[in-house]
Write a protein that holds these residues in place. Structure first.
Motif, short mmCIF file in Angstrom:
data_model
loop_
_atom_site.label_atom_id
_atom_site.label_comp_id
_atom_site.label_asym_id
_atom_site.label_seq_id
_atom_site.Cartn_x
_atom_site.Cartn_y
_atom_site.Cartn_z
N SER A 170 23.14 48.86 66.64
CA SER A 170 24.18 48.54 67.63
C SER A 170 25.27 47.63 67.08
O SER A 170 26.18 47.25 67.82
CB SER A 170 23.53 47.89 68.87
OG SER A 170 22.90 46.67 68.51
N GLY A 171 25.16 47.24 65.81
CA GLY A 171 26.20 46.43 65.18
C GLY A 171 26.16 44.96 65.54
O GLY A 171 27.15 44.24 65.36
N GLN A 172 25.03 44.49 66.03
CA GLN A 172 24.94 43.08 66.41
C GLN A 172 25.02 42.14 65.22
O GLN A 172 25.34 40.96 65.38
CB GLN A 172 23.63 42.85 67.18
CG GLN A 172 23.49 43.65 68.45
CD GLN A 172 24.56 43.30 69.46
OE1 GLN A 172 24.88 42.12 69.64
NE2 GLN A 172 25.11 44.31 70.12
N GLN A 173 24.74 42.66 64.00
CA GLN A 173 24.78 41.79 62.83
C GLN A 173 26.20 41.44 62.42
O GLN A 173 26.42 40.49 61.66
CB GLN A 173 24.05 42.46 61.65
CG GLN A 173 24.84 43.55 60.94
CD GLN A 173 24.78 44.87 61.71
OE1 GLN A 173 24.34 44.92 62.84
NE2 GLN A 173 25.23 45.95 61.06
N ALA A 176 27.24 37.91 63.14
CA ALA A 176 26.64 36.93 62.22
C ALA A 176 27.34 36.96 60.86
O ALA A 176 27.58 35.90 60.25
CB ALA A 176 25.15 37.22 62.06
N VAL A 177 27.70 38.15 60.38
CA VAL A 177 28.42 38.25 59.11
C VAL A 177 29.79 37.58 59.21
O VAL A 177 30.23 36.86 58.30
CB VAL A 177 28.55 39.73 58.69
CG1 VAL A 177 29.45 39.87 57.45
CG2 VAL A 177 27.19 40.32 58.42
N ASP A 178 30.48 37.82 60.34
CA ASP A 178 31.78 37.17 60.55
C ASP A 178 31.64 35.66 60.51
O ASP A 178 32.48 34.95 59.92
CB ASP A 178 32.38 37.59 61.89
CG ASP A 178 32.83 39.05 61.88
OD1 ASP A 178 33.07 39.58 60.78
OD2 ASP A 178 32.93 39.64 62.98
N ALA A 232 38.83 40.28 56.61
CA ALA A 232 39.88 41.07 57.24
C ALA A 232 39.51 42.54 57.38
O ALA A 232 40.01 43.22 58.30
CB ALA A 232 41.18 40.93 56.44
N GLU A 233 38.68 43.06 56.49
CA GLU A 233 38.41 44.49 56.49
C GLU A 233 37.02 44.80 57.08
O GLU A 233 36.00 44.43 56.50
CB GLU A 233 38.46 45.03 55.06
CG GLU A 233 39.81 44.86 54.38
CD GLU A 233 39.77 45.34 52.94
OE1 GLU A 233 38.87 46.15 52.61
OE2 GLU A 233 40.63 44.90 52.15
N PRO A 234 36.98 45.47 58.24
CA PRO A 234 35.68 45.83 58.83
C PRO A 234 34.85 46.75 57.94
O PRO A 234 33.62 46.74 58.02
CB PRO A 234 36.06 46.51 60.14
CG PRO A 234 37.44 46.02 60.45
CD PRO A 234 38.10 45.81 59.12
N VAL A 238 31.33 44.73 50.87
CA VAL A 238 30.27 43.74 51.03
C VAL A 238 29.63 43.84 52.41
O VAL A 238 28.42 43.65 52.57
CB VAL A 238 30.81 42.32 50.77
CG1 VAL A 238 31.71 41.85 51.91
CG2 VAL A 238 29.66 41.33 50.59
N ARG A 239 30.46 44.18 53.40
CA ARG A 239 29.90 44.36 54.75
C ARG A 239 28.99 45.59 54.77
O ARG A 239 27.91 45.56 55.37
CB ARG A 239 31.03 44.54 55.76
CG ARG A 239 31.83 43.27 56.05
CD ARG A 239 32.92 43.58 57.06
NE ARG A 239 33.68 42.40 57.43
CZ ARG A 239 33.37 41.58 58.45
NH1 ARG A 239 32.30 41.84 59.17
NH2 ARG A 239 34.13 40.54 58.72
#
Length: 403
Positions: A170-173, A176-178, A232-234, A238-239
């Motif tokens: 669901s992209g909840q991480q 936390a990465v941000d 800046a880049e979704p 690294v993401r």
């Protein structure tokens, strides 16, 4: 009342004596004598009947006297059976409860703020009493056993993997990465010297100082730019790498036995017996202290919540006829079940209580409660006896005159 009844008997005896002595001289006194004679018979008969209930008349142990004292246990059993049969029946209890409308009355009482305050105070006192009665050792054992059952015994790896997999899908991480990238960018901008020293320490000692400075600046700008681009880049590499790593980690937690074993080993290190016991003790002490303070403080959120809940429940019971009918039906069903199941034991309380009473004291208590009315029986017996004696004597003389 005893003195009045005795006085009437004495008066009847006096009238009888005088009229009996003078009836030859004054024939009409025969009627007075007959009335007085009947009055004495009625008074003595009713005195005997009333006295026989509570004691032996004149101390004579005549059969079927001193009834209450000698048959106390039988009277208690009969009274208990009478209550059980006529009062503790399902139809009587259910009919009474359904006619009273308990939910409506209870709701009106509960929604009154003063009553809610009073009830909450009583509940707080009861709660403090329960806390003082609970054994700390037993509660700690309970918490420890629950923790072992629901926290230690299950494997953590699969559970953590399943939860983590849903979060990653669901992209909840991403949040936390941000946060981590923001913190890294902020730290780099606030501590460039610290970053430069960290890079310089890893260069060979023979490298000249100006080269160190150039390398530090270059590395600092590169790292700062890398972090800025990742922020800046979704779809930054690294993401994506972090997402792939987390997906693999969640999969391994669920299916890789080596990873599951590592998690179990870590769990056992964290929750060994001594630590778990300490955790249970600290948890209970903290909960007990917090509850005790909240219950003792009338202004605490807990007490305020109890009062608010009581008023809310009272308002709903008073305003919602459907809910009230459901509560009334539940109360009637519960009371009927209790009566059907335990009515013999409830009625047995009457029987057992009467059996424990002293016989003479029981007779005295009952006589004090109903004795005034019983003395009226003696008085009425005196009056009725006089009328009966006069009537019998008159009818006998009329019959004799006709014959």
């Amino acid at each position: 009342m005893k003195r009045l009844a005795l006085a009437l008997l004495g008066l009847s005896a006096l009238i009888f004596t005088v009229s009996f002595a003078l009836q030859e001289q004054y024939p009409w006194l025969q009627y007075v004598r007959a009335a007085a004679e009947g009055a004495m018979v009625g008074a003595i008969a009713d005195w005997f009947a009333v006295t026989a209930l509570f004691r032996y008349p004149l101390g004579l142990r005549i059969p079927h006297t001193n009834i209450i004292a000698s048959r106390k246990n039988e009277i208690g059993a009969s009274l208990g059976e009478f209550v059980e049969t006529n009062f503790l029946s399902e139809s009587v209890v259910r009919g009474k409860l359904e006619s009273v409308g308990i939910s409506r009355r209870l709701g009106a009482w509960l929604e009154t703020p003063s009553n809610a305050e009073r009830l909450s105070d009583e509940l707080a006192v009861a709660g403090q009493g329960v806390l003082s009665l609970l054994g700390d050792e037993n509660i700690q054992n309970l918490i420890e056993s629950l923790a072992r059952e629901h926290l230690v015994r299950p494997e953590w790896g699969p559970s953590l993997g399943r939860v983590g997999e849903r979060l990653v899908d669901s992209g909840q991480q991403h949040a936390a990465v941000d946060l981590l990238l923001d913190k890294a960018d902020g730290w780099l901008r606030e501590h460039p010297e610290a970053f430069g020293r960290a890079v310089s320490r890893r260069l060979p000692s023979w490298v000249p100082g100006f080269v160190d400075k150039l390398v530090d600046d270059k590395a600092y700008r590169e790292v700062l730019g890398f972090v800025a681009s990742a922020r800046a880049e979704p779809q930054h590499p690294v993401r994506e790498a972090i997402d792939r790593y987390l997906q693999e980690l969640m999969h391994d937690l669920q299916h890789e036995q080596a990873m599951i074993a590592r998690v179990e080993s870590l769990k056992l290190e964290l929750l060994d017996s001594a630590r778990l016991r300490e955790f249970a003790g600290e948890t209970w002490e903290s909960v007990k202290a917090s509850l005790g303070e909240a219950l003792a403080d009338p202004a605490s959120p807990l007490r305020a919540g109890i009062r608010s809940t009581i008023v809310d429940v009272g308002g709903r019971l008073a305003a919602d006829p459907v809910l009230g009918a459901r509560v009334d039906r539940w109360l009637a069903d519960s009371a009927s079940h209790l009566v059907q199941t335990y009515r013999h034991e409830i009625a047995g309380v009457i029987t057992e209580t009467v059996e424990r009473w002293d016989a003479a004291e029981t007779a005295a208590k009952i006589e004090l409660q109903v004795g005034r009315d019983l003395q009226f029986i003696r008085i009425n017996g005196t009056v009725v006896g006089a009328l009966a004696g006069l009537t019998i004597f008159t009818v006998a003389h009329l019959v004799a005159a006709l014959l």
